[in-house]
Enzyme design. Sequence first.
Site, PDB file in Angstrom:
ATOM      1  N   PHE A  12       0.835  -1.212   0.000  1.00 51.92           N
ATOM      2  CA  PHE A  12       0.000   0.000   0.000  1.00 51.92           C
ATOM      3  C   PHE A  12       0.873   1.267   0.000  1.00 51.92           C
ATOM      4  CE2 PHE A  12      -2.370   2.693   3.350  1.00 51.92           C
ATOM      5  CZ  PHE A  12      -3.030   3.446   2.393  1.00 51.92           C
ATOM      6  N   ASP A  57      12.568 -12.050  -0.784  1.00 50.88           N
ATOM      7  CA  ASP A  57      12.267 -11.911   0.634  1.00 50.88           C
ATOM      8  C   ASP A  57      13.434 -11.181   1.298  1.00 50.88           C
ATOM      9  OD1 ASP A  57      11.783 -12.256   3.306  1.00 50.88           O
ATOM     10  OD2 ASP A  57      12.081 -14.434   3.295  1.00 50.88           O
ATOM     11  N   TYR A 147       4.183  -6.273  17.274  1.00 51.04           N
ATOM     12  CA  TYR A 147       4.396  -5.392  16.126  1.00 51.04           C
ATOM     13  C   TYR A 147       5.054  -4.078  16.571  1.00 51.04           C
ATOM     14  CZ  TYR A 147       3.151  -2.187  12.336  1.00 51.04           C
ATOM     15  OH  TYR A 147       3.192  -1.240  11.341  1.00 51.04           O
ATOM     16  N   ILE A 206     -20.114   0.533  13.382  1.00 52.97           N
ATOM     17  CA  ILE A 206     -19.244   1.357  14.225  1.00 52.97           C
ATOM     18  C   ILE A 206     -19.129   0.676  15.578  1.00 52.97           C
ATOM     19  CG2 ILE A 206     -19.064   3.561  15.464  1.00 52.97           C
ATOM     20  CD1 ILE A 206     -20.441   4.904  13.121  1.00 52.97           C
TER      21      ILE A 206
HETATM   22  C1  UD2 Z   1      -4.673   0.178  15.028  1.00 59.49           C
HETATM   23  C2  UD2 Z   1      -4.457  -1.174  14.366  1.00 59.49           C
HETATM   24  C3  UD2 Z   1      -5.058  -2.271  15.169  1.00 59.49           C
HETATM   25  C4  UD2 Z   1      -4.597  -2.222  16.618  1.00 59.49           C
HETATM   26  C5  UD2 Z   1      -4.789  -0.830  17.185  1.00 59.49           C
HETATM   27  C6  UD2 Z   1      -4.120  -0.704  18.536  1.00 59.49           C
HETATM   28  C7  UD2 Z   1      -4.511  -0.897  11.971  1.00 59.49           C
HETATM   29  C8  UD2 Z   1      -5.352  -0.916  10.758  1.00 59.49           C
HETATM   30  N1  UD2 Z   1      -5.153  -1.159  13.114  1.00 59.49           N
HETATM   31  O1  UD2 Z   1      -6.031   0.328  15.133  1.00 59.49           O
HETATM   32  O2  UD2 Z   1      -4.692  -3.506  14.592  1.00 59.49           O
HETATM   33  O3  UD2 Z   1      -3.256  -2.546  16.695  1.00 59.49           O
HETATM   34  O4  UD2 Z   1      -4.164   0.176  16.329  1.00 59.49           O
HETATM   35  O5  UD2 Z   1      -4.375   0.557  19.032  1.00 59.49           O
HETATM   36  O6  UD2 Z   1      -3.324  -0.667  11.946  1.00 59.49           O
HETATM   37  N2  UD2 Z   1     -13.782   0.396  13.560  1.00 59.49           N
HETATM   38  C9  UD2 Z   1     -15.146   0.410  13.404  1.00 59.49           C
HETATM   39  N3  UD2 Z   1     -15.693  -0.353  12.407  1.00 59.49           N
HETATM   40  C10 UD2 Z   1     -14.961  -1.149  11.596  1.00 59.49           C
HETATM   41  C11 UD2 Z   1     -13.546  -1.147  11.770  1.00 59.49           C
HETATM   42  C12 UD2 Z   1     -12.993  -0.356  12.759  1.00 59.49           C
HETATM   43  O7  UD2 Z   1     -15.874   1.081  14.140  1.00 59.49           O
HETATM   44  O8  UD2 Z   1     -15.526  -1.822  10.718  1.00 59.49           O
HETATM   45  C13 UD2 Z   1     -13.203   1.260  14.591  1.00 59.49           C
HETATM   46  C14 UD2 Z   1     -12.217   0.585  15.490  1.00 59.49           C
HETATM   47  O9  UD2 Z   1     -12.865  -0.147  16.489  1.00 59.49           O
HETATM   48  C15 UD2 Z   1     -11.437   1.789  15.998  1.00 59.49           C
HETATM   49  C16 UD2 Z   1     -11.442   2.754  14.813  1.00 59.49           C
HETATM   50  O10 UD2 Z   1     -12.484   2.296  13.964  1.00 59.49           O
HETATM   51  O11 UD2 Z   1     -12.090   2.393  17.087  1.00 59.49           O
HETATM   52  C17 UD2 Z   1     -10.145   2.759  14.039  1.00 59.49           C
HETATM   53  O12 UD2 Z   1      -9.810   1.411  13.748  1.00 59.49           O
HETATM   54  P1  UD2 Z   1      -8.511   1.006  12.892  1.00 59.49           P
HETATM   55  O13 UD2 Z   1      -8.324  -0.464  13.054  1.00 59.49           O
HETATM   56  O14 UD2 Z   1      -8.599   1.568  11.530  1.00 59.49           O
HETATM   57  O15 UD2 Z   1      -7.319   1.798  13.599  1.00 59.49           O
HETATM   58  P2  UD2 Z   1      -6.769   1.712  15.096  1.00 59.49           P
HETATM   59  O16 UD2 Z   1      -5.863   2.877  15.254  1.00 59.49           O
HETATM   60  O17 UD2 Z   1      -7.861   1.565  16.073  1.00 59.49           O
END
Ligand code: UD2
Length: 310
Positions: A12, A57, A147, A206
Amino acid sequence: MGQILVTGAAGFIGSHTTDRLLAEGHTVLGVDNFRSGHRRNLAGALTQSRFRLAEADVAGAGVLDRLVAEFRPEAIIHLAALVSVQESIRDPELNHRLNVTATERVAAAALAHGVQRIVFASSAAIYGDTADLPIREETAKAPISPYGEAKLRSEDILLGLAPRGVTVRCHRYFNVFGPRQDPASPYSGVISIFERRYREGRGVTIYGDGRQTRDFISVHDVARANVIAAVQPGITPGAANICTGRATSLLDIVAIFARHYPQAPAPRFEPARAGDIIHSLGSAARAEVELGFTARVSVADGLAELIRVS
Ligand code: UD2
């Protein structure tokens, strides 16, 4: 114009970085094992004579060393990684190989062949879950996943090369979004998941009340930051957040999508996910001072473009 090696070029962020390097006239050797990257992401790059692709790789012994010896890049942009936090929890050994061993290979190859610069894909995950917002680079590092730990360890490995004459820039990306982000898993970036669901006429879910916020940055801005760090003369070594410094809630995101898809069903609300953080926001000040980088693409414009090209 420079010779730049990009690991993870079919991914990406890697493919957008490659496109930008080529557009600015540089010559690029892209390396990817296609574990999470896709050849289709490089469709444009592959039509250009200044681009070459090696399927390999980078964590393998001797692999990068041979490629660097042959291509003689001025800079390596190291983006190849195990990108899923969830997968790093399931398989810490694989995480170590792809996120630490690969970095060690980059460092060794750079030293062996006089590479002047390395740009590294670090992550806001190195900070863990902090309430001290906006997150500045001095904020305590407390990763909560293998990670995040691997990204922090990789920063240490690479920044340790400074006394040996390699300029290293570590980019701590916040929530990157844009075209080519894979929406396949429930843990994919929320914007990629929402975009696909709106496009397919399905409603989005959400988790929580939607008031959680993230610092969403366009992949075009991220690619621009990578290119600046790789080629701009006179850059000082160090690490900086790559973010916008602006908080956007999920309700804001849904409101923007709803303008583009007025017929879409209303979002469903479900309980917040375990371990979810409520707010994440970076300070963008250091990248501005050290790289002259400021994000330009607003979330609204970035979403409009994503919807247009998807
Ligand atoms: C990032 C990482 C995740 C985890 C997290 C730890 C990515 C994409 N995700 O998540 O793996 O390590 O950091 O803090 O790198 N959400 C919804 N509906 C959906 C999908 C997501 O509401 O269908 C919410 C999710 O619950 C969160 C927000 O959207 O509150 C953002 O989610 P995200 O996974 O895009 O990003 P993040 O920063 O929470």
